[in-house]
Design a protein around this motif. Structure first.
Motif, mmCIF file in Angstrom:
data_model
loop_
_atom_site.group_PDB
_atom_site.id
_atom_site.type_symbol
_atom_site.label_atom_id
_atom_site.label_comp_id
_atom_site.label_asym_id
_atom_site.label_seq_id
_atom_site.Cartn_x
_atom_site.Cartn_y
_atom_site.Cartn_z
ATOM 1 N N VAL B 115 35.511 45.331 50.455
ATOM 2 C CA VAL B 115 34.542 44.573 49.657
ATOM 3 C C VAL B 115 35.136 44.234 48.291
ATOM 4 O O VAL B 115 35.022 43.098 47.810
ATOM 5 C CB VAL B 115 33.219 45.377 49.483
ATOM 6 N N ILE B 116 35.802 45.201 47.680
ATOM 7 C CA ILE B 116 36.411 44.947 46.362
ATOM 8 C C ILE B 116 37.480 43.857 46.481
ATOM 9 O O ILE B 116 37.527 42.918 45.682
ATOM 10 C CB ILE B 116 37.031 46.233 45.771
ATOM 11 N N LYS B 117 38.308 43.969 47.526
ATOM 12 C CA LYS B 117 39.367 42.957 47.716
ATOM 13 C C LYS B 117 38.761 41.568 47.825
ATOM 14 O O LYS B 117 39.192 40.617 47.168
ATOM 15 C CB LYS B 117 40.163 43.259 48.998
ATOM 16 N N GLU B 118 37.743 41.454 48.691
ATOM 17 C CA GLU B 118 37.090 40.166 48.916
ATOM 18 C C GLU B 118 36.473 39.620 47.639
ATOM 19 O O GLU B 118 36.603 38.447 47.296
ATOM 20 C CB GLU B 118 35.943 40.388 49.911
ATOM 21 N N PHE B 119 35.772 40.517 46.923
ATOM 22 C CA PHE B 119 35.055 40.113 45.714
ATOM 23 C C PHE B 119 36.030 39.590 44.655
ATOM 24 O O PHE B 119 35.775 38.572 44.004
ATOM 25 C CB PHE B 119 34.239 41.311 45.188
ATOM 26 N N VAL B 120 37.147 40.283 44.511
ATOM 27 C CA VAL B 120 38.142 39.845 43.527
ATOM 28 C C VAL B 120 38.646 38.444 43.887
ATOM 29 O O VAL B 120 38.749 37.559 43.026
ATOM 30 C CB VAL B 120 39.309 40.853 43.434
ATOM 31 N N GLU B 121 38.910 38.216 45.189
ATOM 32 C CA GLU B 121 39.374 36.884 45.620
ATOM 33 C C GLU B 121 38.314 35.826 45.324
ATOM 34 O O GLU B 121 38.614 34.744 44.819
ATOM 35 C CB GLU B 121 39.715 36.894 47.126
ATOM 36 N N ASP B 122 37.043 36.157 45.664
ATOM 37 C CA ASP B 122 35.933 35.226 45.405
ATOM 38 C C ASP B 122 35.875 34.851 43.935
ATOM 39 O O ASP B 122 35.743 33.679 43.581
ATOM 40 C CB ASP B 122 34.592 35.883 45.751
ATOM 41 N N LEU B 123 35.948 35.877 43.091
ATOM 42 C CA LEU B 123 35.802 35.638 41.648
ATOM 43 C C LEU B 123 36.968 34.828 41.102
ATOM 44 O O LEU B 123 36.795 34.026 40.184
ATOM 45 C CB LEU B 123 35.670 36.955 40.888
ATOM 46 N N LYS B 124 38.144 35.020 41.701
ATOM 47 C CA LYS B 124 39.295 34.231 41.255
ATOM 48 C C LYS B 124 39.037 32.757 41.523
ATOM 49 O O LYS B 124 39.410 31.893 40.735
ATOM 50 C CB LYS B 124 40.565 34.696 41.961
ATOM 51 N N SER B 125 38.384 32.466 42.675
ATOM 52 C CA SER B 125 38.129 31.056 42.979
ATOM 53 C C SER B 125 36.965 30.513 42.147
ATOM 54 O O SER B 125 36.915 29.322 41.846
ATOM 55 C CB SER B 125 37.876 30.861 44.477
ATOM 56 N N VAL B 126 36.013 31.361 41.759
ATOM 57 C CA VAL B 126 34.888 30.893 40.932
ATOM 58 C C VAL B 126 35.337 30.637 39.495
ATOM 59 O O VAL B 126 34.843 29.730 38.832
ATOM 60 C CB VAL B 126 33.736 31.937 40.944
ATOM 61 N N GLY B 127 36.292 31.425 39.034
ATOM 62 C CA GLY B 127 36.772 31.250 37.651
ATOM 63 C C GLY B 127 36.118 32.232 36.705
ATOM 64 O O GLY B 127 35.216 32.970 37.085
ATOM 65 N N PRO B 128 36.590 32.230 35.445
ATOM 66 C CA PRO B 128 36.076 33.225 34.501
ATOM 67 C C PRO B 128 34.623 32.970 34.080
ATOM 68 O O PRO B 128 34.147 31.838 34.158
ATOM 69 C CB PRO B 128 37.013 33.086 33.296
ATOM 70 N N ASN B 129 33.964 34.013 33.644
ATOM 71 C CA ASN B 129 32.599 33.925 33.149
ATOM 72 C C ASN B 129 32.564 33.061 31.886
ATOM 73 O O ASN B 129 33.246 33.358 30.915
ATOM 74 C CB ASN B 129 32.126 35.360 32.829
ATOM 75 N N PRO B 130 31.767 31.971 31.908
ATOM 76 C CA PRO B 130 31.755 31.082 30.734
ATOM 77 C C PRO B 130 31.279 31.789 29.465
ATOM 78 O O PRO B 130 31.523 31.313 28.355
ATOM 79 C CB PRO B 130 30.785 29.964 31.133
ATOM 80 N N LEU B 131 30.577 32.908 29.629
ATOM 81 C CA LEU B 131 30.046 33.595 28.449
ATOM 82 C C LEU B 131 31.091 34.491 27.796
ATOM 83 O O LEU B 131 30.881 35.050 26.738
ATOM 84 C CB LEU B 131 28.830 34.448 28.835
ATOM 85 N N GLY B 132 32.237 34.623 28.473
ATOM 86 C CA GLY B 132 33.241 35.557 27.998
ATOM 87 C C GLY B 132 33.824 35.241 26.637
ATOM 88 O O GLY B 132 33.990 36.122 25.818
ATOM 89 N N LYS B 133 34.076 33.943 26.384
ATOM 90 C CA LYS B 133 34.792 33.603 25.159
ATOM 91 C C LYS B 133 33.893 33.560 23.939
ATOM 92 O O LYS B 133 34.338 33.735 22.823
ATOM 93 C CB LYS B 133 35.500 32.258 25.328
ATOM 94 N N GLY B 134 32.605 33.283 24.165
ATOM 95 C CA GLY B 134 31.685 33.152 23.034
ATOM 96 C C GLY B 134 31.454 34.457 22.308
ATOM 97 O O GLY B 134 30.989 34.464 21.183
ATOM 98 N N GLU B 135 31.812 35.551 22.935
ATOM 99 C CA GLU B 135 31.631 36.880 22.364
ATOM 100 C C GLU B 135 30.263 37.077 21.750
ATOM 101 O O GLU B 135 30.099 37.209 20.531
ATOM 102 C CB GLU B 135 32.716 37.151 21.312
#
Lengths: 380, 139
Positions: B115-135
């Protein structure tokens, strides 16, 4: 701001210790441990630490009842707001209700990178536009819909009804897909940093649509734009609550509200009533509906009792007691309670679901009532 | 992009499942931070939004299989709460794939790792969280 400055700013040094505030306070009536007089006294005598650590400052509903009655014109509501900002810096907060999900949502909305998808509720029969003179600011309604469906409150009905009414009088309002929460609760819980971000984002977005007039269905958004945004950002558009807007249309003879055979009573939301002095327009609109009987509760207008809790903090058994007493008052007047604030509707509906049952009062929003009288209510 | 994941694991099944993956030396990506909760039903929508608020890319909630909950019906509550959180995320414009609910029993170490392997792959294709940079600053 130090506590000494807070005292100077709110003129708390004029306090006569008469106790009218505590005598009027809806919370003090049910919670003997809470006293606005004592809170101010602590500040005046220099018990700064005790005051900021006191959970009581987060219980205040900031409903302005004490401020209105204070013979020395001490602005207790402002005093609480400043004290909360100071307490927050020291590391104290109130007890967030709903696990803090609403505060999280507000802070997320302060992030400029967020691209929301808010217009899921706009069905084909609702006519909205992207640019235009008149804008309808929906506020947090899409989020409330998700969070409070389970207590039987469909907040988006307010938004749909408002758009339907505007459509009927020939207006295609602008509704923004990415508007932010107005930041009201951040402002009142002392998180001014995120509030400023939100204020700037919202005003920028509204400017982008070219709107000259912004209509609100939520008194909190209305108050925040009208009184609090000006400190942070310049605005060049007119602000109006839907009840004021419709009351104006009655004077111009441009609207027919239809008819509805029902006795109703009206709850003055604290933000619309005591904070902004809008008492008559909603009553005028409701009375213009043929066949409707508007019966006032024991406490109405300036004397109106608040819905028990605000800013999503410190909702406790005392809040419930205030809500239930208010509902009993409503029941004594009529079977249906009309309120112009989505939060009053949520809080009072929640009290109705409590474990010790009380007589059923139907709680309806102002816009929903008007829309159903105009025959616009049934289609989704 | 290296996604950051917060995983809420229930004390009775999934945390033991994660433990089994560890003691069996199964390999899975190190992108996950595990938070143990007594039951998956403990995880409120506010926990999930809070994680996204501070810039986490994906949230995983794991619990006992339906019918196996140590508290009888906690995982049914988790289902309801995840549904609510997904609705909020949709309005916020956050991708649905960022939140995942899985049932993992104490004997399913292998499932946890996959599940972790799959989830990491999924998230790589979705891209980073847009809220990440706004801090977003949080009190």
């Amino acid at each position: 701001m130090s506590l000494e400055n807070i005292v100077n700013e709110t003129k708390a040094y004029y306090c006569l210790e008469c106790g009218k505030c505590t005598g009027s306070c809806p919370i003090s009536r049910v919670n003997k441990g809470y006293s606005p007089r004592l809170t101010v006294e602590k500040a005046l005598l220099g018990f700064d630490k005790e005051l900021l650590a006191d959970g009581g400052i987060w219980s205040c509903m900031t409903c302005n009842l004490c401020k209105d009655r204070c013979p020395s014109n001490v602005d207790y509501t402002k005093f609480i707001r400043y004290a909360r900002a100071e307490a927050l810096k020291t590391g104290y907060t109130g007890n967030c209700t709903h696990g803090g999900v609403l505060s999280s949502l507000m802070r997320i909305m302060g992030n400029p990178n967020l691209k929301q998808d808010r217009l899921g509720w706009v069905s084909d029969n609702l006519k909205i536009s992207e640019k235009g003179d008149i804008l309808y600011f929906t506020g947090c309604l899409p989020y409330f819909e998700t969070l409070f469906k389970d207590i039987g409150v469909n907040s988006l009905d307010i938004a749909r009804s408002t758009v339907k009414i505007l459509n009927r009088i020939g207006i295609k309002p602008v509704v923004m897909p990415d508007e932010r929460c107005c930041g009201h609760d951040l402002f009142w819980t002392g998180d001014l940093e995120n509030f400023e971000k939100i204020a700037k984002l919202n005003v920028g977005l509204i400017r982008g649509t070219g709107a000259k007039k912004v209509i609100f269905s939520c008194p909190e958004c209305y108050r925040t734009f009208k009184q609090d945004y000006s400190e942070y950002v310049d605005m060049d558009f007119e602000l109006v609550h839907i009840s004021e807007f419709l009351a104006e249309k009655i004077d111009e003879g441009k609207i027919d509200f239809g008819s509805l055979e029902e006795d109703v009573t009206y709850q003055d939301p604290c933000r619309l009533g005591r904070h902004l002095g809008v008492y008559d327009p909603p009553r005028k609109v409701i009375s213009s509906i043929q066949g409707i009987g508007l019966i006032e509760m024991e406490h109405s207008r300036e004397r109106s009792i608040c819905c028990g809790t605000s800013t999503w903090t410190n909702c406790d058994r005392f809040s419930e007691q205030i809500q239930k007493e208010r509902l009993k008052e409503a029941k004594a007047a009529a079977d249906t309670l009309i309120t112009a604030c989505p939060k009053c509707q949520i809080h009072l509906s929640c009290a109705m679901k409590s474990k010790t049952p009380i007589d059923e009062v139907k709680i309806k929003d102002f816009s929903v009532l008007v829309a159903s009288a105009m025959g616009l209510g049934d289609d989704p | 992009m290296d996604p950051k994941i917060v995983a809420f694991c229930c004390n009775w099944c999934s945390y033991a499942g994660a433990d089994l993956a560890g003691v069996s030396r199964m390999q899975y990506p190190p992108n996950v931070r595990i938070i143990k909760v007594m039951c998956s039903g403990r995880v409120e929508p506010s926990f999930i939004l809070r994680a996204f608020e501070v810039g986490i890319d994906g949230v995983l909630i794991t619990g006992c299989h339906i019918g196996d909950c140590h508290y009888v019906s906690g995982n049914l509550r988790a289902e309801d709460r995840v549904k609510m959180a997904k609705e909020l995320m949709k309005t916020l414009g956050l991708e649905e794939q960022r939140l995942r609910l899985e049932w993992i029993s104490a004997s399913e170490g292998e499932k946890f790792a996959s599940v972790i392997k799959e989830f990491v792959e999924d998230l790589k294709s979705v891209g980073p969280n847009p809220l990440g940079k706004g801090e977003a600053s949080c009190p």
